[in-house]
Scaffold this active site. Structure first.
Site, short mmCIF file in Angstrom:
data_model
loop_
_atom_site.label_atom_id
_atom_site.label_comp_id
_atom_site.label_asym_id
_atom_site.label_seq_id
_atom_site.Cartn_x
_atom_site.Cartn_y
_atom_site.Cartn_z
N ASN A 55 0.80 -1.22 0.00
CA ASN A 55 0.00 0.00 0.00
C ASN A 55 0.83 1.27 0.00
O ASN A 55 0.37 2.31 -0.45
CB ASN A 55 -0.93 -0.02 1.22
CG ASN A 55 -1.57 1.31 1.46
OD1 ASN A 55 -2.48 1.71 0.73
ND2 ASN A 55 -1.07 2.05 2.44
N LYS B 143 1.33 3.46 -11.44
CA LYS B 143 0.14 2.67 -11.13
C LYS B 143 -0.27 1.76 -12.31
O LYS B 143 -0.83 0.69 -12.11
CB LYS B 143 -1.01 3.58 -10.70
CG LYS B 143 -0.72 4.35 -9.39
CD LYS B 143 -0.44 3.41 -8.20
CE LYS B 143 -0.31 4.15 -6.87
NZ LYS B 143 -0.03 3.27 -5.72
N TYR C 96 3.38 9.28 -11.53
CA TYR C 96 2.40 8.61 -10.67
C TYR C 96 1.48 7.66 -11.46
O TYR C 96 1.43 6.46 -11.15
CB TYR C 96 1.61 9.64 -9.85
CG TYR C 96 0.64 9.00 -8.88
CD1 TYR C 96 1.10 8.31 -7.76
CD2 TYR C 96 -0.73 9.06 -9.10
CE1 TYR C 96 0.21 7.70 -6.87
CE2 TYR C 96 -1.61 8.47 -8.21
CZ TYR C 96 -1.14 7.79 -7.10
OH TYR C 96 -2.02 7.19 -6.23
P1 NAD Z 1 -0.68 8.54 2.89
O1 NAD Z 1 0.31 9.55 2.43
O2 NAD Z 1 -1.73 8.94 3.88
O3 NAD Z 1 0.08 7.23 3.45
C1 NAD Z 1 1.18 6.74 2.75
C2 NAD Z 1 1.81 5.63 3.54
O4 NAD Z 1 2.97 5.22 2.82
C3 NAD Z 1 2.25 6.05 4.92
O5 NAD Z 1 1.98 5.01 5.84
C4 NAD Z 1 3.77 6.23 4.77
O6 NAD Z 1 4.49 5.86 5.95
C5 NAD Z 1 4.09 5.25 3.67
N1 NAD Z 1 5.28 5.68 2.96
C6 NAD Z 1 5.48 6.85 2.32
N2 NAD Z 1 6.74 6.90 1.83
C7 NAD Z 1 7.33 5.74 2.19
C8 NAD Z 1 8.62 5.18 1.98
N3 NAD Z 1 9.57 5.82 1.29
N4 NAD Z 1 8.88 3.96 2.49
C9 NAD Z 1 7.95 3.27 3.16
N5 NAD Z 1 6.70 3.74 3.38
C10 NAD Z 1 6.41 4.95 2.90
O7 NAD Z 1 -1.31 7.97 1.56
P2 NAD Z 1 -2.72 7.29 1.20
O8 NAD Z 1 -3.53 8.33 0.53
O9 NAD Z 1 -3.28 6.51 2.32
O10 NAD Z 1 -2.20 6.33 0.04
C11 NAD Z 1 -1.95 4.96 0.21
C12 NAD Z 1 -1.91 4.32 -1.16
O11 NAD Z 1 -3.14 4.59 -1.83
C13 NAD Z 1 -0.81 4.85 -2.08
O12 NAD Z 1 -0.26 3.77 -2.80
C14 NAD Z 1 -1.54 5.80 -3.00
O13 NAD Z 1 -0.90 5.93 -4.24
C15 NAD Z 1 -2.88 5.10 -3.12
N6 NAD Z 1 -4.00 5.96 -3.53
C16 NAD Z 1 -4.45 6.97 -2.74
C17 NAD Z 1 -5.51 7.75 -3.16
C18 NAD Z 1 -6.07 8.88 -2.32
O14 NAD Z 1 -6.94 9.63 -2.80
N7 NAD Z 1 -5.65 9.04 -1.08
C19 NAD Z 1 -6.12 7.50 -4.40
C20 NAD Z 1 -5.63 6.46 -5.18
C21 NAD Z 1 -4.57 5.69 -4.74
#
Ligand code: NAD
Length: 249
Positions: free
Chosen positions: A92, A161, A157
């Site tokens: 994730n 994906k 990005y």
């Molecule tokens: P967030 O920024 O709230 O959390 C990201 C997580 O990734 C955190 O736990 C952080 O510790 C970890 N992380 C970041 N950099 C890191 C690194 N270098 N090494 C290890 N861990 C690392 O993000 P989120 O919005 O919860 O996103 C989680 C996933 O969902 C991601 O893959 C993101 O691309 C995907 N996503 C999010 C959304 C959205 O709208 N929030 C939409 C589509 C996809």
């Protein structure tokens, strides 16, 4: 009945947002969960927060570099040492960026690919080598709705994906014979810290463009992961499940 009773799960990026919601839903459904974050401080803080909610939850926390094969392997070995097996990996952790191409550096591009793609490869390889010995396991990846359409800036990005979907579909085909299922969830706009920081009027305007009339919540994605991780999805592999309220981008 708990859908993940006694299953052992590892969730990367488990300290906040979608990852933390997934950790919580998995625990509520009977799983033992190791959450991975990028820093010890954030891992410790999240563990304390979860233990406050329920001191009995079986939890571990680690912060390996997710592209360091040895560190990832050692982390998964510690999980197996503690709980005897590994049933579920949720890849994730991810970062995004929306720089225009003309300002986009190679270093920016490599940083995105390193976490969003290379780490998925590295963690999946380490998990699969344990799961194949059990002849069972589930690998789940966090994709994005932009993996289907692209986006008008920040090309790294969506490219990352698209690659996640490629890893998902190819590994599903490769690992089926080993009893391992591989699926992805493609979230739409989810109300994590980033969206919560936007002005409410902007979020309202955005929500009005989504057929279901709202942005998604982290638990919407966690529940999709729950289904895919559970035996209810025992014939589902190679799928990229859109959880986006039918957002058109
Ligand atoms: P967030 O920024 O709230 O959390 C990201 C997580 O990734 C955190 O736990 C952080 O510790 C970890 N992380 C970041 N950099 C890191 C690194 N270098 N090494 C290890 N861990 C690392 O993000 P989120 O919005 O919860 O996103 C989680 C996933 O969902 C991601 O893959 C993101 O691309 C995907 N996503 C999010 C959304 C959205 O709208 N929030 C939409 C589509 C996809």
């Amino acid at each position: 009945m708990h859908l993940l009773q006694n299953k052992v799960a590892v969730v990367t990026g488990g300290t906040r947002g979608i990852g933390l919601a997934t950790v919580r839903v998995f625990l509520e459904q009977g799983a033992k969960v190791a959450l991975l974050g990028s820093r010890q401080e954030s891992v410790d803080k999240t563990l304390a927060q979860l233990r406050e909610q329920n001191p009995d939850w079986p939890l571990l926390g680690f912060w390996p570099a997710l592209t360091d094969e040895q560190a990832v392997q050692q982390t998964l070995e510690k999980v197996v040492e503690q709980w005897g097996r590994l049933d579920i990996l949720v890849n994730n952790a991810g970062i995004s960026q929306s720089t225009q191409l003309y300002d986009y550096t190679m270093a920016d591009f490599e940083k995105i690919i390193d976490l969003n793609v290379n780490a998925v490869f590295c963690c999946s390889k380490a998990a699969a080598s344990i799961m194949c010995q059990q002849h069972s396991g589930v690998i789940l990846n966090t994709s994005s709705m932009v993996s289907l359409y692209g986006q008008p800036a920040g090309v790294g990005y969506p490219a990352s994906k698209f690659a996640v979907n490629g890893l998902t579909k190819s590994l599903a085909r490769e690992l089926g014979k080993d009893g391992i299922r591989v699926n992805a969830v493609a979230p739409g706009v989810i109300a994590t810290d980033m969206v919560a920081a936007l002005p409410p009027a902007m979020v309202e305007k955005l929500a009005a463009t989504i057929p279901l009339g709202r942005v998604g919540q982290p638990t919407d994605i966690a529940n999709a992961f729950l289904f895919l991780a559970s035996d209810l999805a025992s014939y589902v592999t190679g799928a990229v499940l859109s959880v986006d309220g039918a957002t058109q981008v």
